[in-house]
Design an enzyme around this catalytic site. Structure first.
Site, short mmCIF file in Angstrom:
data_model
loop_
_atom_site.label_atom_id
_atom_site.label_comp_id
_atom_site.label_asym_id
_atom_site.label_seq_id
_atom_site.Cartn_x
_atom_site.Cartn_y
_atom_site.Cartn_z
CE LYS A 10 47.13 64.19 12.13
NZ LYS A 10 46.39 63.80 13.13
N GLY A 15 44.22 75.23 25.33
CA GLY A 15 43.91 75.35 23.79
C GLY A 15 42.42 75.14 23.96
N GLY A 69 40.28 75.27 21.12
CA GLY A 69 39.79 74.94 19.88
C GLY A 69 38.68 73.95 19.85
CG ASN A 70 36.12 70.32 17.20
OD1 ASN A 70 35.14 70.45 17.77
ND2 ASN A 70 36.67 69.27 16.95
CB ALA A 71 40.19 68.88 21.12
N GLY A 72 39.55 71.42 23.02
CA GLY A 72 39.69 71.80 24.18
C GLY A 72 38.20 72.65 24.37
N1 GLU Z 1 42.88 64.55 13.50
C1 GLU Z 1 42.23 63.62 14.55
C2 GLU Z 1 43.29 62.77 15.15
O1 GLU Z 1 44.24 63.27 15.52
C3 GLU Z 1 40.91 62.83 13.79
C4 GLU Z 1 41.70 61.67 12.60
C5 GLU Z 1 40.53 61.12 11.88
O2 GLU Z 1 39.58 61.24 12.28
O3 GLU Z 1 40.85 60.35 11.03
O4 GLU Z 1 43.04 61.85 15.75
#
Ligand code: GLU
Length: 412
Positions: A103, A213, A215-218
């Site tokens: 990360k 939330g 954002g993109n996910a929510g």
């Molecule tokens: N940031 C996203 C996660 O937490 C995607 C990570 C990715 O696609 O490598 O899973």
């Protein structure tokens, strides 16, 4: 707020207690393999020089190259990135894609940057991390407050440095430069596939859902849920929350967010406005945290009214909250399963980049769906076998895969 890395290590120890995990494996998984903290200087629009702190943590690569997003957030810090990198390791193993975990991040409020400053910061991150990232070593992607545009700048910077095209060094790119169809909505879509399986197990037909939330996910999850005929009764973002037990018009809400930058202030007759904290405690069937870590804690978990929690965010539930929810019979579908659709389609993107041959969106989702269903089934079965919560079930499942890879490499 609880330290997310401590939270992650507590989860690991808890799961290890259920199985005969080789002590050397546990020891290896308590520390990231490699970490980088770098100063990223950016000449701001007003002429001042600002030096940002950037990070990349490479947690474990037993199963394949390190994989995981880059977060731009004012509260991002080394322990958070470390925890997120560990969770990526477990996530990739849970869904069975050939990656380890990593990360990255920058401590910054990107909302306060101009587009030019944001671009300089993104390019600066790549220059600082160029020896760490690469198509076969460590593959970044978007996370909180980063997006395809940022990935595009990062790929361009990297390709200029190495002098050749290498689109597979990063995922979540714009489609015009090697992104995959479906990647933008993949996290939410994966969450929906998992939710479908959960609803069958719990025998719920038309769930009332709260999404914390937007954002993109929510936001995408809320609109897909509405398309399924499920009732989205509550939503929130960093500026405020809304709740209406009869259901909210998600389409109108998304438009409002686009126009004003927030869901707060959206007016629909019976909807009540409230704080994020209060929203988590309103009546619903499914509570979907889709923002940041540590929102369900020992303080509020006992008052959660949902029947299940689907973790679209990473790390929203502390170990103390997990214990309380489990005792109350609230099923928690853990982040490393519920939000794994994003990294799974990142894997598809990387595969397509390496082939130089691209799939239609339907093909992407036709491949994603069975993988999410399989992962859900594996995790569910482990949790039944060991009479534990689903997070522990997911850890048991993924630890077995990581252990096998470590053993086969002779690392332990
Ligand atoms: N940031 C996203 C996660 O937490 C995607 C990570 C990715 O696609 O490598 O899973």
């Amino acid at each position: 707020m609880a330290n997310p890395f401590r939270q992650a290590m507590q989860q690991l120890e808890h799961a290890a207690g259920y199985i005969q995990l080789h002590p050397d494996i546990l020891e290896r998984l308590k520390k990231p393999m490699r970490e980088m903290q770098a100063a990223i200087p950016v000449r701001m629009d007003d002429g001042a020089l600002h030096v940002f702190s950037g990070y990349r943590v490479q947690y474990d690569n037993s199963r394949g190259p390190f994989k995981g997003g880059i977060r731009f957030h004012p509260k991002t810090n080394p322990d958070e990135v470390r925890a997120l990198a560990f969770w990526m390791t477990m996530k990739c193993a849970t869904v069975g894609i050939p990656y380890g975990g990593g990360k990255g991040g920058v401590t910054v409020d990107p909302k306060k940057l101009s587009q030019r400053e944001l671009e300089m910061l993104s390019r600066g991150w790549v220059r600082a991390m160029r020896d760490m990232v690469g198509v076969d070593t460590d593959i970044p992607a978007p996370d909180v407050y980063t997006n395809p545009k940022v990935m595009g700048w990062m790929m361009d910077e990297y390709e200029q440095l190495v002098g050749h095209h290498e689109p597979g060094m990063i995922t979540g790119k714009p489609i015009s430069i090697g992104g995959s169809a479906g990647r933008g909505t993949a996290t939410a879509q994966g969450g929906i596939y998992v939710t479908e399986q959960l609803l069958k197990k719990l025998n719920i037909q038309r769930p009332r859902i709260i999404v914390q939330g937007f954002g993109n996910a929510g936001a995408v999850y809320a609109s897909l849920a509405a398309e399924h005929g499920w009732r989205v009764v509550g939503v929130s973002d960093s500026k405020g929350a809304l709740y209406n037990e009869k259901g909210l018009d998600v389409e109108l809400l998304a438009k409002h967010k686009l126009q004003t930058g927030s869901v707060a202030g959206f007016f629909t007759g019976a909807a009540k406005t409230m704080t994020n904290e209060k929203l988590l405690l309103q009546p619903c069937d499914l509570l979907v945290p889709a923002a940041l870590e540590g929102v369900l804690t020992s303080i509020n978990a006992g008052r959660v009214k949902a029947r299940a929690v689907v973790e679209l965010a990473n790390g929203p539930t502390t170990p103390e909250a997990d214990e309380k929810l489990f005792k109350k019979g609230v099923v928690v579908v853990p982040d490393i399963l519920a939000n794994a659709g994003g990294v799974t389609v990142s894997y598809f993107e990387w595969v397509q980049n390496r082939m130089g041959y691209y799939w239609a969106e339907q093909e992407v989702f036709d491949r994603l769906r069975p993988m999410m269903i399989q992962a859900f089934t594996d995790v569910w079965n482990q949790s039944k076998k060991y009479s534990c919560d689903m997070r522990t079930g997911a850890y048991i499942h993924s630890l077995a895969r990581i252990a096998e890879a470590m053993q086969d490499r002779g690392r332990i």
